[in-house]
Every structure is written in C-alpha cells, then in structure tokens.
Scaffold this motif. Structure first.
Motif, PDB file in Angstrom:
ATOM      1  N   ALA A 193     -20.206 -48.768 -45.890  1.00 51.35           N
ATOM      2  CA  ALA A 193     -21.286 -49.764 -45.890  1.00 51.35           C
ATOM      3  C   ALA A 193     -21.918 -49.832 -47.281  1.00 51.35           C
ATOM      4  O   ALA A 193     -22.031 -48.830 -47.977  1.00 51.35           O
ATOM      5  CB  ALA A 193     -22.339 -49.399 -44.848  1.00 51.35           C
ATOM      6  N   GLU A 194     -22.317 -51.055 -47.647  1.00 52.04           N
ATOM      7  CA  GLU A 194     -22.784 -51.332 -49.014  1.00 52.04           C
ATOM      8  C   GLU A 194     -23.949 -50.435 -49.467  1.00 52.04           C
ATOM      9  O   GLU A 194     -23.968 -49.933 -50.594  1.00 52.04           O
ATOM     10  CB  GLU A 194     -23.199 -52.806 -49.082  1.00 52.04           C
ATOM     11  N   GLU A 195     -24.896 -50.216 -48.545  1.00 60.53           N
ATOM     12  CA  GLU A 195     -26.065 -49.407 -48.897  1.00 60.53           C
ATOM     13  C   GLU A 195     -25.641 -47.972 -49.246  1.00 60.53           C
ATOM     14  O   GLU A 195     -26.106 -47.398 -50.233  1.00 60.53           O
ATOM     15  CB  GLU A 195     -26.953 -49.366 -47.659  1.00 60.53           C
ATOM     16  N   ALA A 196     -24.770 -47.418 -48.431  1.00 55.68           N
ATOM     17  CA  ALA A 196     -24.279 -46.051 -48.650  1.00 55.68           C
ATOM     18  C   ALA A 196     -23.537 -45.972 -49.976  1.00 55.68           C
ATOM     19  O   ALA A 196     -23.653 -44.997 -50.728  1.00 55.68           O
ATOM     20  CB  ALA A 196     -23.361 -45.645 -47.503  1.00 55.68           C
ATOM     21  N   LEU A 197     -22.795 -47.020 -50.248  1.00 55.54           N
ATOM     22  CA  LEU A 197     -22.007 -47.052 -51.470  1.00 55.54           C
ATOM     23  C   LEU A 197     -22.900 -46.976 -52.715  1.00 55.54           C
ATOM     24  O   LEU A 197     -22.650 -46.196 -53.632  1.00 55.54           O
ATOM     25  CB  LEU A 197     -21.219 -48.359 -51.411  1.00 55.54           C
ATOM     26  N   TRP A 198     -23.977 -47.741 -52.707  1.00 53.56           N
ATOM     27  CA  TRP A 198     -24.873 -47.734 -53.876  1.00 53.56           C
ATOM     28  C   TRP A 198     -25.669 -46.440 -53.969  1.00 53.56           C
ATOM     29  O   TRP A 198     -25.966 -45.963 -55.069  1.00 53.56           O
ATOM     30  CB  TRP A 198     -25.780 -48.974 -53.872  1.00 53.56           C
ATOM     31  N   GLN A 199     -25.992 -45.858 -52.796  1.00 56.48           N
ATOM     32  CA  GLN A 199     -26.615 -44.525 -52.821  1.00 56.48           C
ATOM     33  C   GLN A 199     -25.694 -43.542 -53.515  1.00 56.48           C
ATOM     34  O   GLN A 199     -26.119 -42.747 -54.339  1.00 56.48           O
ATOM     35  CB  GLN A 199     -26.799 -44.036 -51.383  1.00 56.48           C
ATOM     36  N   GLU A 229     -21.613 -59.665 -40.113  1.00 57.75           N
ATOM     37  CA  GLU A 229     -23.005 -59.229 -39.907  1.00 57.75           C
ATOM     38  C   GLU A 229     -23.518 -58.408 -41.080  1.00 57.75           C
ATOM     39  O   GLU A 229     -24.704 -58.162 -41.186  1.00 57.75           O
ATOM     40  CB  GLU A 229     -23.115 -58.366 -38.637  1.00 57.75           C
ATOM     41  N   PHE A 230     -22.629 -57.927 -41.930  1.00 55.87           N
ATOM     42  CA  PHE A 230     -23.005 -57.064 -43.060  1.00 55.87           C
ATOM     43  C   PHE A 230     -23.840 -55.872 -42.597  1.00 55.87           C
ATOM     44  O   PHE A 230     -25.051 -55.815 -42.748  1.00 55.87           O
ATOM     45  CB  PHE A 230     -23.702 -57.857 -44.171  1.00 55.87           C
ATOM     46  N   ARG A 231     -23.117 -54.951 -42.026  1.00 56.16           N
ATOM     47  CA  ARG A 231     -23.707 -53.774 -41.408  1.00 56.16           C
ATOM     48  C   ARG A 231     -24.522 -52.952 -42.411  1.00 56.16           C
ATOM     49  O   ARG A 231     -24.096 -52.713 -43.524  1.00 56.16           O
ATOM     50  CB  ARG A 231     -22.525 -52.923 -40.919  1.00 56.16           C
ATOM     51  N   VAL A 274     -17.700 -49.512 -42.102  1.00 54.92           N
ATOM     52  CA  VAL A 274     -17.609 -50.904 -41.662  1.00 54.92           C
ATOM     53  C   VAL A 274     -16.337 -51.212 -40.880  1.00 54.92           C
ATOM     54  O   VAL A 274     -16.162 -52.339 -40.404  1.00 54.92           O
ATOM     55  CB  VAL A 274     -17.727 -51.870 -42.864  1.00 54.92           C
ATOM     56  N   GLY A 275     -15.454 -50.245 -40.697  1.00 57.08           N
ATOM     57  CA  GLY A 275     -14.219 -50.485 -39.932  1.00 57.08           C
ATOM     58  C   GLY A 275     -13.428 -51.650 -40.494  1.00 57.08           C
ATOM     59  O   GLY A 275     -13.185 -51.706 -41.702  1.00 57.08           O
ATOM     60  N   VAL A 276     -13.050 -52.593 -39.620  1.00 50.20           N
ATOM     61  CA  VAL A 276     -12.286 -53.757 -40.102  1.00 50.20           C
ATOM     62  C   VAL A 276     -13.199 -54.817 -40.720  1.00 50.20           C
ATOM     63  O   VAL A 276     -12.727 -55.799 -41.271  1.00 50.20           O
ATOM     64  CB  VAL A 276     -11.462 -54.421 -38.971  1.00 50.20           C
TER      65      VAL A 276
END
Ligand SMILES: [Zn+2]
Length: 355
Positions: free
Chosen positions: A208-214, A178-180, A172-174
């Motif tokens: 990114a949130e999705e990757a984190l939960w994966q 948009e919640f990538r 997500v950079g900075v």
C-alpha cells in the motif's frame, strides 16, 4: 530473432509455486506439460527447457505463499495456505528446499552474491542453466525479524513485505480502484531496519502506498519493484504512481514491467475480442516509464504463470521463450538494457560481493 550475445533477465517468476501448488513438472517440454493439463485458460508458459530455449539467463524466483483467505479451495483442501506465520514459514521453506534440490540436480543455479553472478554469467553461455535470485513475495514466513539472518544464509536476497495484508504492512493484492490505505506495522518497521543491516533488497510490489512512503522515509535500503506497471495507464493501487517511480529511480532502483494482459490494458477481459500486444500496450507502458525516469530504470518482471498463462498474455508471447520479442518493440538503444542489462547492473550494485 534472439541475438546470441543477448542476456535476458526476468524480475519475477513463481517457479516453486507452480511446481508445488499447481503440481507442474517444470522439467517437461512445454508441449508435454500442456498436453497433460489440457487447460483453456492459464495455460502454462514456463518450464526449464523453455527458459533455456529463450536465452533467459537469470530470474528472480519467488517464495510465494497464500493466506487462507486469499487461497483457492484446492489449496485449502491440500493445506497449501496458511493461518499462522509458522505455517507460512514451513510452506515457504518447502519452496526454498525445492530451489535447493533443483540446484543440486543442475536445473538452476542460486545466485547470492556478485561473485556468484560473475561466475554464473561465465558459465551460462556454455551450460544454459538458469540463474535464480531468491525473492520472498509477502514476508509472513519470517516469523520474527530476528530470523532474517537464517534466511540470508539460506540465500534469500529480496523481500516484499506484502501480497495482501501481512503482519508487516498493508498490502494491495491484485489491486483495486479504491486505493487501499494502510501503513507499516511496528514489526514492519523493525523488519526493514534489519533488512538494511543485513543487505537485503526491498521489493515494493503489492505494498500500500502509505506503507511504501513510510518505508522510504525510514530507510535507505536498496529498493526495486520486481513486477508492476505505471498507475497512470492502469488506475489501481497495484501499480506505481509517478512519485513512487521517481523515488525508485532516485534510489537507483529498477522497475520490472509485468506482462499480464489485465495489467497492460484496463479494458481487457478473457472474453475481449481485441488482443493485447507487446507492439501496442506494452510499448506504451515501457515508453511511459522511460519518459518519466529513463530507460536505465525499465526492465521486465513478467510474472508469467503467476496465476495467469498463455490466454492472459500478449499475443506475441507463446511461451517464456518469446520474452526476447519484448525487445522488438523497444528503441534499439534501450533493448539490451531493458531485456537484462538494467537488472544485472542493479544486482551488481545491490548484492553482497561474497556470499
Ligand atoms: Zn505478485
């Protein structure tokens, strides 16, 4: 006022990047460095003398390299950004070599194990040489997950998969509102598995949130967030949702709060009249996380001089030596833990016993 027995730990400082990319001589007294640079924004906050003066015993020191599309024109012209993973690797190794050279010259002490940590905490009160746990921010320098063993032997102990997108996951950079969306790649999954086998700590910042939960589902890795703030107070994907912070806490993780004004106050800009302060905004962020998961999971990951500086930092902080002032705005019972104790406990639980 700094108490003589208080140990401070900063969960995120880009020391090598400042030396190699921003060409800062971190051995200089801060006043000399500032007089040389004469900056009106991003004025330097961190030097070795200031870390000593501030009683900062330990930092998570980054290897941090930028992709060509994220780099400044100056970095591009000096070949200090990467197109390929091999280029990323050589840039990160140059930062690692600098940490080793600083250690050889007695400017810092690389901490790779609980044994190292215990030794460091014994001698630090006498020599005030800062300890450094090495953290890779963005995993592209790991060309192949099979290389992890070599990185481990060189002393790397924490890995964040992304800054912006990497070969391993969506980043997500900075941050943006948009919640990538985006997930782990197959290599990202393999990397997390191998990190777990070797005992690396996973830093979920910039992911990114999705990757984190994966990743959470995939692995029981030791995990923390070295630098970031609660999303409820700062609604971009760079910051951590309540669910993420609860999960980090459940896994005995620690969250390092960042001291950049733009991450403490959504309305802040460089032209703001109203200053951001530790007493107001930082206190609010710390209390929010503590209410959610408890003070034992709250710490500092200042990111001072991580592309920001004096003008972008809370009013009370004139240099990294003022980090102890964070303690002034915390409940007395939580002060020592947030300033350093929580990160130390986390490292005791998470580092290997021997290196
Ligand atoms: Zn960062």
């Amino acid at each position: 006022m700094l108490q003589p027995n208080l140990l401070l730990v900063d969960g995120h400082l880009d020391l090598a990047m400042n030396a190699l990319v921003s060409r800062r001589d971190l051995e200089l007294p801060l006043a000399t460095l500032r007089a040389r640079e004469r900056r009106t924004s991003e004025t330097a906050m961190v030097t070795f003398p200031e870390l000593g003066r501030g009683g900062i015993a330990l930092v998570f020191a980054t290897l941090c390299v930028d992709k060509e599309e994220d780099a400044t024109p100056d970095m591009r012209s000096r070949n200090l950004c990467y197109k390929t993973q091999e280029e990323a690797q050589s840039l990160a190794l140059a930062q690692l070599e600098l940490y080793e050279a600083w250690e050889a010259r007695g400017l810092l002490r690389i901490v790779k194990s609980v044994n190292d940590l215990e030794h460091h905490l014994e001698v630090w009160p006498i020599d005030r040489v800062v300890g450094a746990v090495l953290l890779l921010e963005g995993a592209d320098p790991i060309v192949n997950p099979r290389d992890l063993g070599a990185w481990w032997r060189r002393g790397l102990r924490l890995i964040g998969l992304t800054w912006s997108d990497s070969h391993y996951a969506a980043g997500v950079g900075v941050g943006s509102k948009e919640f990538r969306r985006g997930s782990l790649t197959a290599q990202g999954q393999e990397l997390l598995e191998r990190m777990a086998e070797l005992g690396f700590i996973w830093d979920v910042s910039h992911l990114a949130e999705e990757a984190l939960w994966q990743g959470f589902e995939l692995s029981a890795l030791k995990v923390c967030a070295t630098h970031g703030n609660p999303r409820s107070l700062l609604p971009t994907d760079r910051h951590f949702s309540d669910e993420t912070m609860r999960e980090l806490a459940k896994r005995q993780g620690v969250i390092g709060l960042t001291l950049y004004n733009g991450f403490l106050e959504p309305a802040w800009t460089n032209h703001s009249q109203e200053p951001v302060t530790l007493a107001c905004q930082f206190r609010r962020h710390a209390a929010y996380v503590a209410d959610l998961v408890g003070w034992q999971h709250v710490a500092i990951g200042s990111d001072l001089d991580g592309g920001v500086g004096l003008e972008e930092s809370p009013l009370e902080l004139r240099s990294v030596a003022d980090l102890c002032k964070v303690g002034d705005v915390l409940p007395e019972t939580a002060r020592a833990a947030v300033l350093g104790g929580n990160w130390l406990e986390f490292l005791w639980r998470s580092l290997p016993k021997h290196s």
